[in-house]
Design a protein around this motif. Structure first.
Motif, short mmCIF file in Angstrom:
data_model
loop_
_atom_site.label_atom_id
_atom_site.label_comp_id
_atom_site.label_asym_id
_atom_site.label_seq_id
_atom_site.Cartn_x
_atom_site.Cartn_y
_atom_site.Cartn_z
N VAL A 52 37.95 -16.60 24.08
CA VAL A 52 39.01 -17.43 23.51
C VAL A 52 38.71 -18.90 23.75
N HIS A 53 39.27 -19.75 22.91
CA HIS A 53 39.07 -21.19 23.05
C HIS A 53 40.29 -21.90 23.63
N GLU A 54 41.41 -21.20 23.66
CA GLU A 54 42.64 -21.75 24.20
C GLU A 54 43.29 -20.71 25.11
N PRO A 55 44.09 -21.15 26.08
CA PRO A 55 44.72 -20.19 27.00
C PRO A 55 45.67 -19.20 26.32
N LEU A 56 46.43 -19.63 25.32
CA LEU A 56 47.45 -18.76 24.74
C LEU A 56 46.89 -17.46 24.19
N PRO A 57 45.81 -17.47 23.38
CA PRO A 57 45.25 -16.19 22.94
C PRO A 57 44.79 -15.31 24.10
N GLY A 58 44.34 -15.95 25.17
CA GLY A 58 43.95 -15.20 26.36
C GLY A 58 45.14 -14.53 27.00
N GLU A 59 46.26 -15.25 27.07
CA GLU A 59 47.47 -14.66 27.63
C GLU A 59 47.97 -13.50 26.79
N VAL A 60 47.79 -13.60 25.47
CA VAL A 60 48.18 -12.51 24.58
C VAL A 60 47.35 -11.26 24.88
N TYR B 239 36.21 0.49 35.17
CA TYR B 239 35.29 -0.65 35.19
C TYR B 239 35.27 -1.38 33.84
N ALA B 240 35.39 -0.65 32.75
CA ALA B 240 35.41 -1.29 31.43
C ALA B 240 36.67 -2.13 31.28
N PHE B 241 37.79 -1.62 31.78
CA PHE B 241 39.04 -2.40 31.78
C PHE B 241 38.84 -3.70 32.55
N HIS B 242 38.25 -3.61 33.74
CA HIS B 242 37.98 -4.80 34.54
C HIS B 242 37.07 -5.76 33.79
N ALA B 243 36.05 -5.25 33.15
CA ALA B 243 35.12 -6.10 32.40
C ALA B 243 35.82 -6.80 31.24
N GLU B 244 36.75 -6.09 30.58
CA GLU B 244 37.51 -6.70 29.48
C GLU B 244 38.34 -7.87 29.99
N LEU B 245 38.98 -7.70 31.14
CA LEU B 245 39.78 -8.79 31.70
C LEU B 245 38.89 -9.97 32.08
N ALA B 246 37.75 -9.66 32.70
CA ALA B 246 36.88 -10.71 33.23
C ALA B 246 36.27 -11.58 32.13
N ARG B 247 36.12 -11.04 30.93
CA ARG B 247 35.45 -11.81 29.88
C ARG B 247 36.40 -12.46 28.88
N ILE B 248 37.70 -12.38 29.13
CA ILE B 248 38.64 -12.96 28.17
C ILE B 248 38.40 -14.45 27.97
N ARG B 249 38.16 -15.18 29.05
CA ARG B 249 37.93 -16.63 28.92
C ARG B 249 36.72 -16.91 28.02
N ASP B 250 35.75 -16.01 28.01
CA ASP B 250 34.57 -16.20 27.17
C ASP B 250 34.86 -15.95 25.69
#
Length: 286
Positions: free
Chosen positions: A57-65, A44-55
């Protein structure tokens, strides 16, 4: 003994992360068998980490990293020692101990690429696919941790329950997504109500926006009904479904509020959510 201590530490950190990032699934862990909590907390913590990435980062590229980090980890190409990240260490331990399918976890990271951009969700099938690889997969993976023997029998219920749960979550986040220019409500539903993406985000046509929201929530209720009709869920895996008990009230309230959900919160107070989950765990009904 040292590894046992590290295991307890990883579990504590995963639970603490959940308490801050996903309180409902934190409570779901506490409603699960004690010997399964460490693996469930890591998942569940893994899922939560994925779900909050957009929150984060300010640009898509760091999120993709960030997503690439998790893909590399699951593919056995981790950069550095995974033990340094308690969530990563806990997740890998759960994958090994419970033989969790790595592909499902990798697909979960791939699905989250959509979150990083403002592309439209074109069709109902696209939405169901996104929900299937995120919320539905999470329920099924948790079921495998709880009972590998019983989990396959509830796969259909997990599929529909995950879509219902995802739609409820997207309705709760809709005001935030609208401010970002993000929209998960399928374009084909908008078109059926006489709207396009820009008109929905502008928020001026209240009646048609209400109709689109009602249809979106109705799709969630349709999947919830299918999940309930999919057959009895084994008691051993029901803890994976307890958070689904929160979906119906959200879907109903969204249908009632329509366009007003941009101004009025639709999430129930935490005490009420906790009570619903406790009742679900006792009655084994969501």
């Amino acid at each position: 003994m040292a590894s046992e201590g590290a295991g307890r530490s990883n579990q504590d950190i995963c639970l603490a992360t959940l308490r801050e990032t996903d309180r409902d699934r934190y409570l779901a862990c506490l409603l699960s068998p004690e010997d399964k909590r460490g693996a469930l907390a890591a998942l569940y913590a893994f899922h939560a980490e994925l779900a909050r990435i957009r929150d984060l980062v300010h640009e898509p590229l760091p999120g993709e990293v960030r997503l690439q980090y998790w893909r590399d980890l699951l593919e056995g190409q981790a950069h550095g020692a995974s033990e340094a990240n308690p969530i990563a260490a806990g997740l890998l331990a759960a994958v090994v101990e419970y033989r969790l399918p790595r592909k499902s976890l990798i697909d979960m990271t791939e699905a989250r690429i959509f979150d990083l951009y403002d592309d439209p969700m074109e069709t109902r099938n696209s939405l169901e696919g996104y929900a299937g690889e995120t919320a539905s997969a999470l329920i099924q993976l948790a079921s495998l941790i709880l009972s590998a023997e019983d989990a396959p029998r509830s796969a259909e219920a997990a599929g529909h329950a995950g879509v219902a749960q995802a739609i409820a979550g997207l309705l709760m986040l809709m005001p935030l997504h609208r401010r970002r220019g993000q929209l998960y409500l399928p374009t084909e539903i908008l078109s059926a109500t006489g709207l396009d993406r820009e008109a929905f985000l502008a928020g001026n046509d209240k009646d048609r926006i209400s109709a689109a929201i009602e249809a979106f929530a109705g799709l969630g209720r349709e999947h919830l009904a299918k999940a309930r009709a999919a057959g009895k869920i084994a008691p051993s895996v029901f803890p994976a479904f307890v958070t689904v008990a929160l979906a119906e009230s959200t879907l109903l309230k969204a249908q009632k509020l329509g366009s007003r959900l941009f101004d009025e919160p639709i999430q129930s107070p935490q005490w009420r959510r906790q009570m619903r989950m406790a009742v679900a765990a006792t009655t084994r009904k969501f």
